[in-house]
Motif scaffolding. Structure first.
Motif, PDB file in Angstrom:
ATOM      1  N   GLY A  96       4.502  -1.132  -8.190  1.00  0.00           N
ATOM      2  CA  GLY A  96       3.374  -0.530  -8.901  1.00  0.00           C
ATOM      3  C   GLY A  96       2.114  -0.651  -8.074  1.00  0.00           C
ATOM      4  O   GLY A  96       1.136  -1.263  -8.494  1.00  0.00           O
ATOM      5  N   CYS A  97       2.127  -0.036  -6.891  1.00  0.00           N
ATOM      6  CA  CYS A  97       1.036  -0.237  -5.930  1.00  0.00           C
ATOM      7  C   CYS A  97      -0.250   0.469  -6.314  1.00  0.00           C
ATOM      8  O   CYS A  97      -1.291   0.247  -5.695  1.00  0.00           O
ATOM      9  CB  CYS A  97       1.476   0.238  -4.552  1.00  0.00           C
ATOM     10  N   GLY A  98      -0.214   1.349  -7.335  1.00  0.00           N
ATOM     11  CA  GLY A  98      -1.419   2.092  -7.678  1.00  0.00           C
ATOM     12  C   GLY A  98      -1.858   2.957  -6.511  1.00  0.00           C
ATOM     13  O   GLY A  98      -1.052   3.636  -5.879  1.00  0.00           O
ATOM     14  N   GLU A  99      -3.140   2.914  -6.220  1.00  0.00           N
ATOM     15  CA  GLU A  99      -3.672   3.694  -5.106  1.00  0.00           C
ATOM     16  C   GLU A  99      -3.546   2.976  -3.769  1.00  0.00           C
ATOM     17  O   GLU A  99      -4.004   3.451  -2.736  1.00  0.00           O
ATOM     18  CB  GLU A  99      -5.127   4.049  -5.399  1.00  0.00           C
ATOM     19  N   GLY A 100      -2.914   1.797  -3.795  1.00  0.00           N
ATOM     20  CA  GLY A 100      -2.582   1.109  -2.553  1.00  0.00           C
ATOM     21  C   GLY A 100      -3.731   0.467  -1.835  1.00  0.00           C
ATOM     22  O   GLY A 100      -3.668   0.245  -0.623  1.00  0.00           O
ATOM     23  N   GLY A 101      -4.784   0.123  -2.550  1.00  0.00           N
ATOM     24  CA  GLY A 101      -5.963  -0.432  -1.903  1.00  0.00           C
ATOM     25  C   GLY A 101      -5.758  -1.782  -1.259  1.00  0.00           C
ATOM     26  O   GLY A 101      -6.544  -2.199  -0.414  1.00  0.00           O
ATOM     27  N   ASP A 102      -4.672  -2.494  -1.641  1.00  0.00           N
ATOM     28  CA  ASP A 102      -4.444  -3.818  -1.065  1.00  0.00           C
ATOM     29  C   ASP A 102      -3.340  -3.810  -0.009  1.00  0.00           C
ATOM     30  O   ASP A 102      -3.019  -4.851   0.554  1.00  0.00           O
ATOM     31  CB  ASP A 102      -4.111  -4.831  -2.161  1.00  0.00           C
ATOM     32  N   ARG A 103      -2.796  -2.649   0.292  1.00  0.00           N
ATOM     33  CA  ARG A 103      -1.708  -2.601   1.278  1.00  0.00           C
ATOM     34  C   ARG A 103      -2.177  -3.059   2.657  1.00  0.00           C
ATOM     35  O   ARG A 103      -1.531  -3.889   3.302  1.00  0.00           O
ATOM     36  CB  ARG A 103      -1.127  -1.192   1.362  1.00  0.00           C
ATOM     37  N   ALA A 104      -3.290  -2.512   3.114  1.00  0.00           N
ATOM     38  CA  ALA A 104      -3.817  -2.898   4.428  1.00  0.00           C
ATOM     39  C   ALA A 104      -4.146  -4.381   4.459  1.00  0.00           C
ATOM     40  O   ALA A 104      -3.976  -5.045   5.493  1.00  0.00           O
ATOM     41  CB  ALA A 104      -5.050  -2.064   4.764  1.00  0.00           C
ATOM     42  N   TRP A 105      -4.615  -4.916   3.345  1.00  0.00           N
ATOM     43  CA  TRP A 105      -4.931  -6.350   3.258  1.00  0.00           C
ATOM     44  C   TRP A 105      -3.679  -7.177   3.495  1.00  0.00           C
ATOM     45  O   TRP A 105      -3.701  -8.168   4.240  1.00  0.00           O
ATOM     46  CB  TRP A 105      -5.533  -6.652   1.887  1.00  0.00           C
ATOM     47  N   MET A 106      -2.567  -6.770   2.892  1.00  0.00           N
ATOM     48  CA  MET A 106      -1.317  -7.518   3.075  1.00  0.00           C
ATOM     49  C   MET A 106      -0.750  -7.316   4.475  1.00  0.00           C
ATOM     50  O   MET A 106      -0.288  -8.270   5.102  1.00  0.00           O
ATOM     51  CB  MET A 106      -0.295  -7.100   2.010  1.00  0.00           C
ATOM     52  N   GLU A 107      -0.787  -6.083   4.957  1.00  0.00           N
ATOM     53  CA  GLU A 107      -0.256  -5.826   6.300  1.00  0.00           C
ATOM     54  C   GLU A 107      -1.080  -6.541   7.366  1.00  0.00           C
ATOM     55  O   GLU A 107      -0.540  -6.954   8.403  1.00  0.00           O
ATOM     56  CB  GLU A 107      -0.213  -4.327   6.554  1.00  0.00           C
ATOM     57  N   GLY A 108      -2.366  -6.717   7.091  1.00  0.00           N
ATOM     58  CA  GLY A 108      -3.211  -7.460   8.020  1.00  0.00           C
ATOM     59  C   GLY A 108      -2.844  -8.925   8.116  1.00  0.00           C
ATOM     60  O   GLY A 108      -3.278  -9.624   9.043  1.00  0.00           O
ATOM     61  N   ARG A 109      -2.041  -9.397   7.182  1.00  0.00           N
ATOM     62  CA  ARG A 109      -1.562 -10.772   7.197  1.00  0.00           C
ATOM     63  C   ARG A 109      -0.120 -10.864   7.679  1.00  0.00           C
ATOM     64  O   ARG A 109       0.565 -11.864   7.451  1.00  0.00           O
ATOM     65  CB  ARG A 109      -1.709 -11.384   5.801  1.00  0.00           C
ATOM     66  N   GLY A 110       0.324  -9.797   8.345  1.00  0.00           N
ATOM     67  CA  GLY A 110       1.631  -9.817   8.978  1.00  0.00           C
ATOM     68  C   GLY A 110       2.793  -9.467   8.076  1.00  0.00           C
ATOM     69  O   GLY A 110       3.952  -9.611   8.488  1.00  0.00           O
TER      70      GLY A 110
END
Length: 283
Positions: A96-110
């Protein structure tokens, strides 16, 4: 997106593959799944799903950066970021990622993120129903579900599906509404007791539940129209946080005056949302 093995949501076989005509097709039951016109995102939803076609029709990409900042701020509330960072593993299903605003935040943590929701966006990989996940068993180290379970018509079924796609020992990290205003199609806001009960029934252990933001912050932000103005909203939220802490201090002082200890779950009884982490049992 990490390559994942797909499961047919019609028959349950791990045999869903891209077809030459651009669709996804099950090699067992021959059911075909179309792609959305927006970014050709696969629509992997069964004929049993309650989702209406119009629910998934309009893309919700190109969200304002201000909205994305707000989505990422979930991880700065309470202990949520700590719960994620302390979890071993790299493959994440953003449930349920919604608009995905936190995806880059998580990917930035590897972390290696696969994301879905019931509508397409710039940051989602699939359109699907959280009650019937199109992923083979035991694929992900972590599932994140931020403010999702209150939107599910059957949260136990959704949580059970999460347990299915998690590897043994994998963790679910997320939040759920408690004392928040009803929003759109929310069905089940949960107490901390309810969160523990559902996670336990679905086969999770080592369940941790913490208060998120308070009811003062959540309900005030939803109710007062002036909170549509960012500067006023920030002031009001800070005041809500401060007044809530004052209220808790008064509660605890009252218990001390009676010669009693305040309940350990006092803050969770007045939480706007709850944060949790749970581990799938080892086979």
């Amino acid at each position: 997106m990490t390559a994942v093995a797909l499961r047919c949501v019609e028959c349950g076989a791990n045999s869903l593959l891209p077809a030459p005509d651009g669709t996804y097709r099950c090699k067992v039951c021959n059911h075909s799944f179309a792609r959305h016109s927006y970014r050709s995102i696969p629509i992997l939803i069964s004929s049993r799903s309650r989702l209406a076609a119009e629910t998934m029709s309009a893309p919700k990409g190109r969200t304002l950066e201000r909205r994305h900042r707000r989505l990422r701020n979930h991880w700065r509330t309470g202990v949520l970021a700590e719960l994620l960072v302390s979890t071993p593993g790299k493959t994440v299903l953003n449930y349920g990622c919604g608009e995905g605003g936190d995806r880059a935040w998580m990917e930035g943590r590897g972390l290696e993120v696969t994301a879905f929701d019931v509508y397409p966006s710039d940051h989602s990989d699939y359109v699907c129903d959280g009650h019937e996940l199109p992923f083979a068993d035991s694929q992900f180290d972590i599932v994140t579900a931020i403010s999702v379970f209150q939107y599910l018509a059957d949260p136990l079924k959704g949580i059970s599906e999460i347990a299915r796609v998690l590897r043994p020992g994998g963790a679910l990290v997320g939040t759920v509404a408690f004392l928040e205003a009803q929003d759109k199609q929310t069905y089940f806001h949960m107490t901390h007791l309810g969160v523990r009960e559902l996670l336990s029934r679905a086969g999770f252990e080592a369940i941790e539940v913490y208060p998120g933001w308070s009811f003062r912050e959540s309900l005030n932000e939803s109710f007062w129209v002036w909170n549509q103005i960012s500067a006023l909203s920030a002031i009001h939220r800070a005041w809500g946080r401060l007044s809530f802490r004052l209220g808790l201090a008064l509660w605890r002082a009252g218990y001390r005056m009676k010669g009693k200890s305040a309940p350990e779950d006092l803050e969770m009884r007045f939480a706007g949302s709850l944060q949790f982490k749970a581990v799938k049992k080892m086979a």
